[in-house]
Design an enzyme around this catalytic site. Structure first.
Site, mmCIF file in Angstrom:
data_model
loop_
_atom_site.group_PDB
_atom_site.id
_atom_site.type_symbol
_atom_site.label_atom_id
_atom_site.label_comp_id
_atom_site.label_asym_id
_atom_site.label_seq_id
_atom_site.Cartn_x
_atom_site.Cartn_y
_atom_site.Cartn_z
ATOM 1 N N THR A 62 -13.047 -13.844 1.340
ATOM 2 C CA THR A 62 -13.593 -13.431 2.917
ATOM 3 C C THR A 62 -14.196 -12.349 3.340
ATOM 4 O O THR A 62 -14.259 -12.083 3.771
ATOM 5 C CB THR A 62 -12.048 -14.070 3.132
ATOM 6 O OG1 THR A 62 -11.228 -14.307 2.713
ATOM 7 C CG2 THR A 62 -11.760 -15.673 3.978
ATOM 8 N N PHE A 91 -12.841 -22.773 4.347
ATOM 9 C CA PHE A 91 -12.981 -23.522 5.130
ATOM 10 C C PHE A 91 -11.794 -24.058 6.237
ATOM 11 O O PHE A 91 -12.714 -23.748 7.075
ATOM 12 C CB PHE A 91 -12.799 -24.632 3.755
ATOM 13 C CG PHE A 91 -13.659 -24.436 2.649
ATOM 14 C CD1 PHE A 91 -13.022 -23.902 1.294
ATOM 15 C CD2 PHE A 91 -14.967 -24.711 3.035
ATOM 16 C CE1 PHE A 91 -14.146 -23.278 0.123
ATOM 17 C CE2 PHE A 91 -15.597 -24.671 1.513
ATOM 18 C CZ PHE A 91 -15.702 -23.941 0.420
ATOM 19 N N GLN A 111 -11.145 -21.996 -7.585
ATOM 20 C CA GLN A 111 -12.065 -23.454 -6.992
ATOM 21 C C GLN A 111 -12.738 -22.786 -6.435
ATOM 22 O O GLN A 111 -14.127 -23.779 -6.038
ATOM 23 C CB GLN A 111 -10.695 -23.944 -5.463
ATOM 24 C CG GLN A 111 -9.905 -24.095 -5.964
ATOM 25 C CD GLN A 111 -8.651 -24.241 -5.340
ATOM 26 O OE1 GLN A 111 -8.889 -25.896 -4.367
ATOM 27 N NE2 GLN A 111 -7.382 -23.309 -4.787
ATOM 28 N N HIS A 157 -14.226 -25.997 -10.098
ATOM 29 C CA HIS A 157 -14.937 -26.878 -9.043
ATOM 30 C C HIS A 157 -15.971 -26.274 -8.649
ATOM 31 O O HIS A 157 -17.648 -26.619 -8.416
ATOM 32 C CB HIS A 157 -15.403 -26.782 -7.126
ATOM 33 C CG HIS A 157 -13.235 -27.037 -6.800
ATOM 34 N ND1 HIS A 157 -13.045 -26.877 -5.804
ATOM 35 C CD2 HIS A 157 -12.608 -27.456 -7.047
ATOM 36 C CE1 HIS A 157 -11.507 -27.210 -5.743
ATOM 37 N NE2 HIS A 157 -11.641 -28.477 -6.534
ATOM 38 N N CYS A 195 -30.846 -31.334 -12.204
ATOM 39 C CA CYS A 195 -32.357 -32.836 -11.844
ATOM 40 C C CYS A 195 -31.133 -33.472 -12.859
ATOM 41 O O CYS A 195 -30.709 -33.997 -13.131
ATOM 42 C CB CYS A 195 -33.005 -32.202 -12.410
ATOM 43 S SG CYS A 195 -33.903 -34.104 -12.417
ATOM 44 N N CYS A 244 -33.798 -35.863 -15.107
ATOM 45 C CA CYS A 244 -33.813 -35.484 -16.339
ATOM 46 C C CYS A 244 -32.877 -34.455 -16.271
ATOM 47 O O CYS A 244 -33.114 -34.264 -18.018
ATOM 48 C CB CYS A 244 -35.334 -34.440 -15.645
ATOM 49 S SG CYS A 244 -35.676 -33.070 -15.671
ATOM 50 N N CYS A 302 -36.574 -31.223 -8.831
ATOM 51 C CA CYS A 302 -37.056 -30.664 -10.084
ATOM 52 C C CYS A 302 -38.825 -30.540 -10.837
ATOM 53 O O CYS A 302 -39.161 -31.411 -9.355
ATOM 54 C CB CYS A 302 -36.668 -32.202 -10.707
ATOM 55 S SG CYS A 302 -37.263 -31.713 -12.941
ATOM 56 N N THR A 348 -5.757 -19.607 -0.996
ATOM 57 C CA THR A 348 -5.903 -20.944 -0.914
ATOM 58 C C THR A 348 -4.673 -21.971 0.299
ATOM 59 O O THR A 348 -4.158 -21.009 -0.009
ATOM 60 C CB THR A 348 -5.593 -20.995 -2.527
ATOM 61 O OG1 THR A 348 -5.676 -23.059 -2.419
ATOM 62 C CG2 THR A 348 -4.255 -21.138 -3.030
HETATM 63 N N1 APR Z 1 -6.781 -13.246 1.572
HETATM 64 C C1 APR Z 1 -5.619 -13.982 1.544
HETATM 65 N N2 APR Z 1 -5.060 -15.430 2.147
HETATM 66 C C2 APR Z 1 -6.327 -15.577 2.374
HETATM 67 C C3 APR Z 1 -7.587 -14.640 2.812
HETATM 68 C C4 APR Z 1 -7.709 -13.516 2.105
HETATM 69 N N3 APR Z 1 -8.160 -12.336 2.718
HETATM 70 N N4 APR Z 1 -8.406 -15.705 3.568
HETATM 71 C C5 APR Z 1 -8.576 -16.653 4.088
HETATM 72 N N5 APR Z 1 -6.937 -16.928 3.927
HETATM 73 C C6 APR Z 1 -6.341 -18.172 3.181
HETATM 74 C C7 APR Z 1 -6.158 -18.736 4.606
HETATM 75 O O1 APR Z 1 -5.118 -17.966 5.464
HETATM 76 C C8 APR Z 1 -5.894 -19.998 3.619
HETATM 77 O O2 APR Z 1 -4.304 -20.482 3.546
HETATM 78 O O3 APR Z 1 -6.884 -19.099 2.482
HETATM 79 C C9 APR Z 1 -6.629 -20.050 2.218
HETATM 80 C C10 APR Z 1 -7.800 -20.743 2.332
HETATM 81 O O4 APR Z 1 -7.880 -22.061 2.310
HETATM 82 P P1 APR Z 1 -8.913 -22.665 1.689
HETATM 83 O O5 APR Z 1 -9.955 -22.782 3.574
HETATM 84 O O6 APR Z 1 -8.720 -24.106 2.626
HETATM 85 O O7 APR Z 1 -9.542 -22.745 1.457
HETATM 86 P P2 APR Z 1 -9.086 -23.525 -1.143
HETATM 87 O O8 APR Z 1 -7.471 -23.861 -0.659
HETATM 88 O O9 APR Z 1 -9.994 -22.590 -1.440
HETATM 89 O O10 APR Z 1 -10.221 -25.060 -0.413
HETATM 90 C C11 APR Z 1 -9.706 -25.783 -1.172
HETATM 91 O O11 APR Z 1 -11.396 -27.326 -0.267
HETATM 92 O O12 APR Z 1 -13.196 -27.419 0.638
HETATM 93 C C12 APR Z 1 -13.260 -27.496 -0.625
HETATM 94 O O13 APR Z 1 -13.979 -27.426 -2.352
HETATM 95 C C13 APR Z 1 -13.633 -26.590 -1.137
HETATM 96 O O14 APR Z 1 -12.430 -24.981 -3.116
HETATM 97 C C14 APR Z 1 -12.590 -25.503 -1.243
HETATM 98 C C15 APR Z 1 -11.314 -26.969 -1.726
HETATM 99 ZN ZN ZN Z 2 -35.835 -33.472 -13.422
#
Ligand code: APR
Ligand code: ZN
Length: 244
Positions: free
Chosen positions: A28, A35, A105, A123, A131, A134, A152, A193
């Site tokens: 971010t 997300f 992730q 991920h 593709c 193929c 493709c 995360t």
């Molecule tokens: N520093 C620290 N934490 C942050 C920051 C930052 N700059 N910006 C956002 N956050 C925190 C948010 O508070 C939240 O807890 O990071 C977390 C992001 O959580 P998600 O948006 O759920 O992302 P993630 O955990 O990576 O999602 C996992 O879900 O949608 C699927 O495949 C997608 O890989 C993704 C997976």
């Molecule tokens: Zn192809």
């Protein structure tokens, strides 16, 4: 519980067996929305829930809607993004022999662009597009430059983006290596995360030590966390590791 930076910095200074596990919150600060935050991708209004759009079934049934969403909400921010100080600090820690692996992730490739070499992409990666018919590989450029749905240039098959979509399995070799690194780590740093999506989130539970450090804007419900620093991962990592 919230702890003082000095205590966590001391843990990091004293270890040469650190593993990093991160999510969308690591990017971010590079301008890529996450997300599930208030202003995250999943909080915006679409005709379908984003988790449904980013699934393999939806991709095959409605490729046009899928590609519109992917290009606008995922690809465009990734193409404009640069690695931030958090990515750079982790790469420095790896070079200094302190960090054994980055497990992410995210599909944006920013860890590698910052210089990290041992990166496990749970991920997938937006660079490994292929593709469905193929199997031919396509670069991010080919993929991003095409208007609308991308086919493709050899067999006209539908191109699957390099990301693991909901409903698809994670790469078993990456999962095995991730479990190994995390179970052998002395220090595990988790950052940016929500630890909601499985099976990725459960991998953190393979950690056997007592130095699980969370760097996150919000608390997450995982009883294994030993140290929680509330804040931006990039800013915190800059304070926690100074390249000597
Ligand atoms: N520093 C620290 N934490 C942050 C920051 C930052 N700059 N910006 C956002 N956050 C925190 C948010 O508070 C939240 O807890 O990071 C977390 C992001 O959580 P998600 O948006 O759920 O992302 P993630 O955990 O990576 O999602 C996992 O879900 O949608 C699927 O495949 C997608 O890989 C993704 C997976
Ligand atoms: Zn192809």
């Amino acid at each position: 519980m919230q702890v003082k930076i000095a205590k966590v910095k001391q843990i990091i200074d004293q270890s040469n067996n650190i593993v990093f596990f991160g999510g969308a919150g690591m990017s971010t600060e590079s301008g890529i929305p996450d997300f599930r935050s208030a202003d995250g991708i999943y909080k915006q209004k679409y005709n379908y829930p984003p988790e449904q759009i980013l699934s393999i079934n939806f991709f095959k049934r409605h490729p046009d809607v899928f590609y519109d969403f992917l290009k606008e909400k995922v690809l465009t921010p990734i193409l404009a993004a640069q690695p931030n100080q958090g990515h750079i600090k982790l790469a420095q820690m790896e070079k200094a022999g302190k960090l054994k692996a980055v497990i992410t992730q995210n599909i944006d490739g920013l860890h590698q662009r910052a210089g990290s070499e041992n990166v496990l992409q749970l991920h997938g990666s937006i660079k490994n597009n292929y593709c469905l018919k193929c199997g031919k590989n396509f670069s991010l450029d080919y993929f991003a430059k095409k208007e609308g749905t991308v086919y493709c240039d050899r067999c006209d098959g539908l191109i699957h983006p390099g990301a693991v979509l909901f409903g698809e399995p994670l790469d078993s070799m990456i999962m095995r290596k991730t479990k190994e690194y995390i179970s052998q780590a002395e220090v595990l740093i988790v950052a940016g995360t929500s630890m909601i999506v499985q099976p990725a989130a459960a991998l953190v539970n393979y950690y056997q030590g007592d130095k699980l450090i969370l760097l996150n804007l919000t608390q997450v419900s995982n009883r294994r966390i030993n140290y929680f620093l509330k804040g931006k991962a990039g800013e915190l990592l800059s304070q926690l590791y100074t390249d000597t």
